[in-house]
Design a protein around this motif. Structure first.
Motif, PDB file in Angstrom:
ATOM      1  N   GLY A  41      -9.919 -17.589   1.685  1.00 32.02           N
ATOM      2  CA  GLY A  41      -9.385 -17.795   0.349  1.00 32.02           C
ATOM      3  C   GLY A  41      -9.529 -16.614  -0.573  1.00 32.02           C
ATOM      4  O   GLY A  41      -9.116 -16.681  -1.742  1.00 32.02           O
ATOM      5  N   ASN A  42     -10.094 -15.515  -0.109  1.00 28.63           N
ATOM      6  CA  ASN A  42     -10.163 -14.308  -0.930  1.00 28.63           C
ATOM      7  C   ASN A  42      -8.768 -13.702  -1.035  1.00 28.63           C
ATOM      8  O   ASN A  42      -8.053 -13.605  -0.017  1.00 28.63           O
ATOM      9  CB  ASN A  42     -11.122 -13.292  -0.308  1.00 28.63           C
ATOM     10  N   SER A  43      -8.376 -13.286  -2.227  1.00 27.92           N
ATOM     11  CA  SER A  43      -7.013 -12.773  -2.397  1.00 27.92           C
ATOM     12  C   SER A  43      -6.989 -11.604  -3.379  1.00 27.92           C
ATOM     13  O   SER A  43      -7.887 -11.440  -4.212  1.00 27.92           O
ATOM     14  CB  SER A  43      -6.071 -13.877  -2.882  1.00 27.92           C
ATOM     15  N   SER A  44      -5.954 -10.806  -3.250  1.00 29.34           N
ATOM     16  CA  SER A  44      -5.701  -9.707  -4.184  1.00 29.34           C
ATOM     17  C   SER A  44      -4.199  -9.609  -4.396  1.00 29.34           C
ATOM     18  O   SER A  44      -3.409  -9.981  -3.515  1.00 29.34           O
ATOM     19  CB  SER A  44      -6.256  -8.391  -3.642  1.00 29.34           C
ATOM     20  N   SER A  45      -3.814  -9.111  -5.566  1.00 36.03           N
ATOM     21  CA  SER A  45      -2.395  -9.033  -5.911  1.00 36.03           C
ATOM     22  C   SER A  45      -2.047  -7.637  -6.410  1.00 36.03           C
ATOM     23  O   SER A  45      -2.898  -6.911  -6.940  1.00 36.03           O
ATOM     24  CB  SER A  45      -2.040 -10.071  -6.982  1.00 36.03           C
ATOM     25  N   LEU A  46      -0.789  -7.273  -6.243  1.00 36.54           N
ATOM     26  CA  LEU A  46      -0.289  -5.978  -6.684  1.00 36.54           C
ATOM     27  C   LEU A  46       1.146  -6.170  -7.162  1.00 36.54           C
ATOM     28  O   LEU A  46       1.974  -6.744  -6.448  1.00 36.54           O
ATOM     29  CB  LEU A  46      -0.338  -4.967  -5.535  1.00 36.54           C
ATOM     30  N   THR A  47       1.424  -5.687  -8.393  1.00 35.21           N
ATOM     31  CA  THR A  47       2.775  -5.820  -8.961  1.00 35.21           C
ATOM     32  C   THR A  47       3.458  -4.463  -8.988  1.00 35.21           C
ATOM     33  O   THR A  47       2.872  -3.468  -9.461  1.00 35.21           O
ATOM     34  CB  THR A  47       2.718  -6.414 -10.382  1.00 35.21           C
ATOM     35  N   VAL A  48       4.668  -4.408  -8.484  1.00 38.51           N
ATOM     36  CA  VAL A  48       5.478  -3.185  -8.493  1.00 38.51           C
ATOM     37  C   VAL A  48       6.780  -3.472  -9.215  1.00 38.51           C
ATOM     38  O   VAL A  48       7.079  -4.624  -9.572  1.00 38.51           O
ATOM     39  CB  VAL A  48       5.751  -2.686  -7.062  1.00 38.51           C
ATOM     40  N   GLU A  49       7.588  -2.425  -9.411  1.00 35.85           N
ATOM     41  CA  GLU A  49       8.877  -2.589 -10.096  1.00 35.85           C
ATOM     42  C   GLU A  49      10.022  -2.250  -9.155  1.00 35.85           C
ATOM     43  O   GLU A  49       9.976  -1.248  -8.433  1.00 35.85           O
ATOM     44  CB  GLU A  49       8.939  -1.691 -11.326  1.00 35.85           C
TER      45      GLU A  49
END
Length: 580
Positions: A409-417
């Motif tokens: 359940g460990n998570s990471s997020s990354l937002t790009v354009e």
């Protein structure tokens, strides 16, 4: 005595009385016959003898013959079939016959119950235990030759280093060796398990005046050093100059002093346990580790097997010792306890290569292409893409969010354009430009390999590297490179891609460098002989890249310059490209 005449005179005078006597005799005879008809007496044969009398007579005759030949046990006639034997074979080979007569067996009444009304017997749902397969594997035995002193008692275990089997193993000599005479003797031992499986061991026994015992180690002993191990034997000269200790077993040599000879045995055994240093561990729940990870600096003169003494419970949190067993080839074992912490994984996955990109309006996007997820434990993290705000038919810049989640359940997020733009050059303009360039550099008799080589040379030497390009518009850069003849690696890639796409039988894929401080672009090309790297951008460090294999370009720093995600592409050819 009466004469005949006198009898006649007597019968005439007493005629009536005589008749009456005859009648009386006849009546008596008739009564006797009637009485006899009700008696169970013996039957009579035609010759007047009873059948019982006949049997008795035959038996007596046979007994008389037996008395003449001597007593003998009766024997069955070999040519006459045994009735009982015939009956048994019949029952084995076919259905047994019903010996009950039809008259004495009343016929059972027909069952008038409808078939569907008869309840079926419930199936026995009790699971049956599978039958244990018979043991057909003989014992596995490690053994070595032995050296003993004169008169010393030996047993099969003297020669055995170790054995393995599912059951107990019995060891025995085929012939016990005699240790009363000096010499070298062959020995055969049978190792038999409880199922009767056998292993035959053939080895050698040395019967000696004295025996030198050595530990297995990588070293060499001189003959004099061995003599000194026997005792104070000054003046005796060894028959060998040196002895290399390299394996368990036995051998012999002689010590001579004049006419005196001593027969000396050498017995080598490994009784030294392996050594190693434990390495404290942190184990995340649900992720087993290999026993080799718990130790380092393992040392022994033989190969060492590393295993868990007891497999740890990988799902139970806490701090406890894990016992690691080190076992060498002679089955010497050392147990090392390693302090280990078991806990839940709390490290989130890492997202890389999710980049902001540029596309033309209406163009389809493979959002996950090139995105890399790594995790400290889970190799199969879940990757999701939130592209709900993207309007790919409208010019603009839109956010796209990547989320990687591991098993715990460990998570990471990354937002790009993601930016969509209108093209600066039409497809018709590109087609006309490509047709004009190819018309100038290609000839009718060129092979496909020669055509792609001509394109490579034109792009490489015609365009000037200026270090700038619009990486949001590959079509614009292809047009710029082939009209203004300037740009950077993206320009070279775009121009080559455009021209190669116009050649029949050529497949092209776009490649972007994985990692690095800057972007770099090139092509993978296949003309029917496999995929090869094709990069027309000039450089003075890594060399040219026309139809090269990965091994050819990824040498030294080139491994970084042309590094790419191999999982996104077909396998690159491994044989050098040949012009044809």
């Amino acid at each position: 005595m009466y004469s005949t005449d006198s009898f006649r005179i007597f019968r005439a005078r007493h005629k009536n009385a005589f008749s009456a006597l005859l009648i009386l005799l006849a009546v008596l005879l008739l009564c006797g016959l009637v009485l006899f008809a009700g008696h169970d007496g013996p039957a009579y044969a035609a010759d007047g003898k009873s059948e019982d009398d006949t049997v008795v007579a035959v038996t007596e005759e046979a007994d008389a013959e037996a008395d003449d030949m001597g007593a003998a046990e009766p024997q069955a006639d070999a040519d006459s079939p045994d009735p009982e034997s015939e009956k048994t074979e019949e029952m084995i080979s076919g259905e047994p016959k019903d010996e009950t007569s039809e008259e004495s067996t009343p016929e059972e009444p027909a069952d008038e119950t409808p078939a569907e009304s008869i309840p079926e017997e419930p199936a026995d749902e009790t699971p049956t235990e599978p039958e244990e397969e018979p043991d057909t594997t003989p014992p596995v035995v490690k053994y070595a030759a032995a050296a003993v002193t004169l008169g010393e008692n030996v047993t099969p275990s003297t020669f055995i280093i170790h054995y393995e089997d599912k059951s107990n193993v019995t060891l025995r000599f085929t012939e016990k060796p005699d240790t009363g005479v000096l010499g070298e003797y062959p020995v055969t031992i049978i190792a038999e398990d409880a199922s009767g499986n056998r292993t035959v061991i053939k080895t050698t026994l040395y019967v000696c005046d004295s025996v030198v015992h050595l530990e297995l180690e990588d070293r060499t002993y001189s003959g004099l050093r061995l003599r000194d191990k026997v005792g104070t034997l000054h003046g005796y000269h060894p028959s060998i100059d040196q002895y290399k200790v390299k394996a368990e077993g036995a051998s012999s040599f002689e010590l001579k002093k004049g006419d005196k000879v001593l027969y000396i045995g050498i017995q080598v055994r490994d009784t030294t346990r392996p050594t190693a240093k434990g390495v404290e561990q942190v184990c995340y729940l649900g992720y087993p580790k290999q026993p080799e990870e718990f130790v380092k600096n393992v040392s022994d003169y033989q190969d060492v097997t590393i295993s868990f003494l007891t497999e740890p419970d990988w799902n139970e949190p806490g701090e406890r010792d894990v016992a690691i067993a080190l076992t060498d080839a002679s089955y010497n074992r050392r147990i090392i306890k390693v302090k280990t912490v078991f806990k839940k994984d709390d490290v989130a996955p890492v997202l890389t290569s999710a980049l902001s990109t540029y596309h033309y309006v209406g163009e389809a996007i493979a959002y996950k292409k090139g995105v890399v997820v790594t995790d400290n434990m889970d190799p199969n993290c879940k990757l999701t893409v939130d592209k709900s705000q993207v309007k790919y038919r409208e010019v603009g810049t839109y956010p796209v969010t990547y989320t990687a989640t591991d098993r715990d359940g460990n998570s990471s997020s990354l937002t790009v354009e993601i930016t969509f733009r209108e093209p600066t050059v039409s497809d018709e303009q590109l087609d006309q430009l490509a047709e004009s360039v190819l018309g100038d550099i290609l000839k009718n008799n060129m092979s496909t390999a020669e055509q792609i080589k001509a394109i490579y040379n034109y792009v490489r030497y015609k365009i000037r590297y200026t270090g700038d390009s619009d990486k949001t518009d590959w079509k614009g850069e292809a047009y710029r490179g082939l009209t203004e003849f300037k740009g950077d690696c993206f320009t070279y890639y775009s121009a080559a891609y455009l021209l190669l796409s116009k050649i029949d039988g050529v497949e092209i894929m776009s490649v972007e460098r994985l990692g690095g401080r800057t972007h770099h672009y090139w092509c993978l090309v296949n003309i029917g002989t496999g995929w090869y790297h094709y990069d027309a951008c000039p450089n003075h460090i890594y060399g040219t890249c026309f139809m090269r294999t990965s091994k050819q370009i990824q040498n030294g720093e080139g491994k970084v310059y042309w590094n790419f995600d191999t999982t996104l592409f077909p396998d690159v050819a491994t044989k050098s490209f040949k012009m044809s």
